[in-house]
Scaffold this motif. Structure first.
Motif: not given
Length: 148
Positions: A1-11, A15-21
């Protein structure tokens, strides 16, 4: 089963900058894709969506002795509660502890490798709140810890 995990920010890495959406698409124990939530939602309309509070990123590497606890299982669980999805082999000399780590599907590494979310990589994820508390740990595509 495919699952999309998402949050307000993703890193994508520690050390990377978190990005929204943005989101991580998981199939079984693998990351299928990492990218903008709108694009992945459109391309994989049938995927289950898990929305988490906080910042989604790769699971953590624990590079020291496992925390003390009465049993090997509890020592492993203490790591899962912090977002750890990988440990170094050098800290698993005790056969009972190594067996508990293997049963939990934690990744055992011979040397430290910085964790990152990459297509076709293992689906090891963690979500941390603003205060740094681990809210969710996903090991090889399975939710193994969720803070109540």
């Amino acid at each position: 089963m495919l699952t999309l995990h998402t949050a307000a920010l993703l890193r994508v890495d520690q050390d990377g900058e978190p990005v929204p959406e943005h989101a991580v698409l998981v199939s079984g124990d693998r990351v299928e894709a990492v990218g903008p939530l709108a694009e992945l939602s459109s391309a994989y309309a049938g995927a289950r969506v898990r929305r988490w509070a906080g910042t989604l990123g790769p699971g953590l590497l624990h590079d020291g002795p496992l925390p003390p606890a009465p049993t090997p299982r509890e020592r492993v669980h203490a790591l899962l509660r912090t977002g750890v999805t990988a440990v170094l082999a050098e800290h698993l000399a005790d056969p009972a502890l190594r067996a508990a780590v293997e049963r939990s599907d934690l990744l055992v590494l011979p040397t430290a490798v910085p964790p990152a979310l990459r297509a076709h990589g293992r689906a090891d994820l963690a979500v941390h709140g603003v205060d740094g508390t681990c809210l969710v740990t996903v090991v090889a595509g399975r939710i193994v810890h969720r803070r109540a």
